[in-house]
Design a protein around this motif. Structure first.
Motif, PDB file in Angstrom:
ATOM      1  N   GLU A 213       0.846  -1.189   0.000  1.00 18.33           N
ATOM      2  CA  GLU A 213       0.000   0.000   0.000  1.00 18.33           C
ATOM      3  C   GLU A 213       0.881   1.238   0.000  1.00 18.33           C
ATOM      4  N   HIS A 214       0.651   2.107  -0.972  1.00 23.41           N
ATOM      5  CA  HIS A 214       1.356   3.385  -1.025  1.00 23.41           C
ATOM      6  C   HIS A 214       0.538   4.398  -0.234  1.00 23.41           C
ATOM      7  N   LEU A 215       1.151   4.963   0.807  1.00 20.75           N
ATOM      8  CA  LEU A 215       0.415   5.844   1.708  1.00 20.75           C
ATOM      9  C   LEU A 215       0.597   7.323   1.385  1.00 20.75           C
ATOM     10  N   LYS A 216       1.796   7.703   0.945  1.00 27.20           N
ATOM     11  CA  LYS A 216       2.026   9.128   0.704  1.00 27.20           C
ATOM     12  C   LYS A 216       3.311   9.348  -0.077  1.00 27.20           C
ATOM     13  N   THR A 217       3.295  10.390  -0.916  1.00 29.89           N
ATOM     14  CA  THR A 217       4.506  10.911  -1.538  1.00 29.89           C
ATOM     15  C   THR A 217       4.804  12.261  -0.902  1.00 29.89           C
ATOM     16  N   LEU A 218       6.004  12.411  -0.350  1.00 28.68           N
ATOM     17  CA  LEU A 218       6.366  13.645   0.328  1.00 28.68           C
ATOM     18  C   LEU A 218       6.812  14.710  -0.672  1.00 28.68           C
ATOM     19  N   SER A 219       6.507  15.956  -0.354  1.00 30.99           N
ATOM     20  CA  SER A 219       7.019  17.070  -1.140  1.00 30.99           C
ATOM     21  C   SER A 219       8.502  17.254  -0.851  1.00 30.99           C
ATOM     22  N   PHE A 220       9.170  18.038  -1.678  1.00 32.04           N
ATOM     23  CA  PHE A 220      10.593  18.303  -1.450  1.00 32.04           C
ATOM     24  C   PHE A 220      10.795  18.940  -0.080  1.00 32.04           C
ATOM     25  N   LYS A 221       9.905  19.853   0.298  1.00 32.36           N
ATOM     26  CA  LYS A 221      10.024  20.528   1.591  1.00 32.36           C
ATOM     27  C   LYS A 221       9.860  19.542   2.736  1.00 32.36           C
ATOM     28  N   GLU A 222       8.888  18.634   2.607  1.00 36.66           N
ATOM     29  CA  GLU A 222       8.672  17.635   3.657  1.00 36.66           C
ATOM     30  C   GLU A 222       9.856  16.688   3.775  1.00 36.66           C
ATOM     31  N   ALA A 223      10.389  16.251   2.633  1.00 35.36           N
ATOM     32  CA  ALA A 223      11.514  15.312   2.646  1.00 35.36           C
ATOM     33  C   ALA A 223      12.782  15.965   3.176  1.00 35.36           C
ATOM     34  N   SER A 224      12.967  17.257   2.909  1.00 33.42           N
ATOM     35  CA  SER A 224      14.195  17.942   3.319  1.00 33.42           C
ATOM     36  C   SER A 224      14.374  17.920   4.831  1.00 33.42           C
ATOM     37  N   ILE A 225      13.291  17.870   5.568  1.00 32.30           N
ATOM     38  CA  ILE A 225      13.372  17.798   7.032  1.00 32.30           C
ATOM     39  C   ILE A 225      14.076  16.515   7.454  1.00 32.30           C
ATOM     40  N   PHE A 226      13.801  15.421   6.757  1.00 27.42           N
ATOM     41  CA  PHE A 226      14.418  14.134   7.106  1.00 27.42           C
ATOM     42  C   PHE A 226      15.875  14.075   6.661  1.00 27.42           C
ATOM     43  N   TYR A 227      16.175  14.647   5.502  1.00 29.09           N
ATOM     44  CA  TYR A 227      17.583  14.693   5.085  1.00 29.09           C
ATOM     45  C   TYR A 227      18.421  15.468   6.109  1.00 29.09           C
ATOM     46  N   GLN A 228      17.921  16.599   6.535  1.00 30.65           N
ATOM     47  CA  GLN A 228      18.652  17.405   7.514  1.00 30.65           C
ATOM     48  C   GLN A 228      18.748  16.701   8.852  1.00 30.65           C
ATOM     49  N   ALA A 229      17.711  15.964   9.227  1.00 31.49           N
ATOM     50  CA  ALA A 229      17.720  15.225  10.497  1.00 31.49           C
ATOM     51  C   ALA A 229      18.777  14.134  10.501  1.00 31.49           C
ATOM     52  N   LEU A 230      19.182  13.682   9.293  1.00 31.27           N
ATOM     53  CA  LEU A 230      20.190  12.626   9.172  1.00 31.27           C
ATOM     54  C   LEU A 230      21.526  13.164   8.664  1.00 31.27           C
ATOM     55  N   ASN A 231      21.711  14.483   8.763  1.00 32.35           N
ATOM     56  CA  ASN A 231      22.986  15.096   8.389  1.00 32.35           C
ATOM     57  C   ASN A 231      23.272  14.979   6.891  1.00 32.35           C
ATOM     58  N   LEU A 232      22.220  14.980   6.094  1.00 34.31           N
ATOM     59  CA  LEU A 232      22.369  14.896   4.648  1.00 34.31           C
ATOM     60  C   LEU A 232      21.871  16.190   4.012  1.00 34.31           C
ATOM     61  N   PRO A 233      22.458  16.610   2.888  1.00 32.85           N
ATOM     62  CA  PRO A 233      21.969  17.803   2.199  1.00 32.85           C
ATOM     63  C   PRO A 233      20.516  17.596   1.751  1.00 32.85           C
ATOM     64  N   PRO A 234      19.701  18.648   1.781  1.00 34.19           N
ATOM     65  CA  PRO A 234      18.299  18.516   1.362  1.00 34.19           C
ATOM     66  C   PRO A 234      18.128  18.031  -0.070  1.00 34.19           C
ATOM     67  N   ASP A 235      19.146  18.225  -0.895  1.00 35.47           N
ATOM     68  CA  ASP A 235      19.073  17.792  -2.298  1.00 35.47           C
ATOM     69  C   ASP A 235      19.806  16.463  -2.499  1.00 35.47           C
ATOM     70  N   SER A 236      19.768  15.586  -1.503  1.00 35.95           N
ATOM     71  CA  SER A 236      20.494  14.313  -1.589  1.00 35.95           C
ATOM     72  C   SER A 236      19.986  13.413  -2.700  1.00 35.95           C
ATOM     73  N   CYS A 237      18.784  13.643  -3.155  1.00 32.22           N
ATOM     74  CA  CYS A 237      18.261  12.861  -4.290  1.00 32.22           C
ATOM     75  C   CYS A 237      17.297  13.735  -5.082  1.00 32.22           C
ATOM     76  N   PHE A 238      17.790  14.348  -6.141  1.00 36.53           N
ATOM     77  CA  PHE A 238      16.954  15.196  -6.990  1.00 36.53           C
ATOM     78  C   PHE A 238      15.938  14.391  -7.793  1.00 36.53           C
ATOM     79  N   SER A 239      16.332  13.192  -8.190  1.00 39.04           N
ATOM     80  CA  SER A 239      15.585  12.464  -9.218  1.00 39.04           C
ATOM     81  C   SER A 239      14.312  11.801  -8.722  1.00 39.04           C
ATOM     82  N   HIS A 240      14.255  11.452  -7.437  1.00 42.23           N
ATOM     83  CA  HIS A 240      13.148  10.634  -6.954  1.00 42.23           C
ATOM     84  C   HIS A 240      12.636  11.158  -5.617  1.00 42.23           C
TER      85      HIS A 240
END
Length: 284
Positions: A124-151
């Motif tokens: 079951e696919h529950l949600k696709t996050l926006s770039f802004k929503e995903a960037s919070i998790f990248y930053q929480a894990l010490n990764l640049p917000p643009d860690s994956c542009f393509s997907h």
């Protein structure tokens, strides 16, 4: 009380994800199951009860009980096959969990290896996050917000909802910058995070405080393979998900997707299991 120690998603001992199977007990309270799991210091333990044709199991981490998990069930298939299966024939095991029943299969390979599989059902696919929503998790894990542009990041479940966070490499740079991801994940309907390298199909996941890294996660490998299909990244089926390198316990998880037209109707997660030891707890 006796229990069995096995390594799952491994072809030899001291690789893959260790598991303790508690089976020789009359009854344990929920708190006692949690205490035994904490004593073994593994990511999860499984407690088996019932009889042939009527098995049930409960799965615990060191913090809580889970309704579903991957490697404990594949390890359990090994235990059931050892007791009730055949060297020549495939074993089929129905195991009731909290809220669902899973089908496990198992067999000995010609070369002597043991392989177990679990049907996780329709994803079951529950949600696709926006770039802004995903960037919070990248930053929480010490990764640049643009860690994956393509997907995009997506929340997918086959029993446990995972936020699949894609990266283009850089898995070794991950460091938890927050105390706990639980509240951030729950906003999107996810229980845990799974960081997935879309180039190498290698993943990493932890408890939500980042204190313990899981070695091989069957419940996440299914959603990860579904994610790779949704993003057009799978070129063959089944696909192999790699995990455990950063814990020095390399693991391989095989995931096969079954289709009806273009829709995924079932996710089959498989892995090798090796026996490690029989353990007897002292009487309390």
């Amino acid at each position: 009380m006796k229990c069995r120690l096995v390594d799952v998603f491994a072809r030899q001992t001291f690789q893959g994800n260790g598991l303790t199977i508690f089976y020789d007990f009359e009854s344990l309270s929920e708190q006692e199951m949690l205490l035994f799991t904490q004593e073994m210091r593994q990511f999860e333990s499984v407690f088996l009860s019932g009889r042939p044709g009527n098995w049930s199991a409960r799965i615990f981490t060191m913090e809580e009980e889970l309704e579903f998990a991957g490697h404990p069930l594949l390890g359990l298939a090994y235990h059931l096959h050892q007791l009730y299966g055949s060297n020549e024939e495939q074993g089929v095991w129905q195991v009731a969990l909290k809220g669902r029943t899973v089908t496990l299969t198992s067999h000995w390979e010609d070369g002597g290896g043991f392989k177990a599989s679990m049907s996780q059902g329709e994803p079951e696919h529950l949600k696709t996050l926006s770039f802004k929503e995903a960037s919070i998790f990248y930053q929480a894990l010490n990764l640049p917000p643009d860690s994956c542009f393509s997907h995009p990041a997506e929340v997918i479940t086959t029993g446990l909802p995972y936020l699949i966070l894609p990266v283009d490499g850089n898995l070794e740079a991950i460091e938890f910058m927050v105390q706990d991801l639980s509240s951030l994940l729950s906003k999107h309907g996810a229980k845990f995070i799974y960081v997935l390298d879309t180039g190498t199909f290698e993943g990493r996941t932890w408890d939500n405080a980042g204190k313990v890294e899981d070695i091989a996660t069957g419940s996440a490998a299914g959603p990860a393979a579904v994610y790779l299909f949704r993003q057009g990244l799978i070129r063959k089926n089944p696909v192999t998900i790699h995990q455990g390198r950063f814990s020095e316990r390399p693991s391989e998880i095989e995931v096969a997707l079954e289709f009806e037209g273009h829709d995924i109707t079932n996710v089959e997660v498989s892995g090798h299991v090796v026996d490690v030891a029989e353990i007897r707890f002292a009487k309390r």
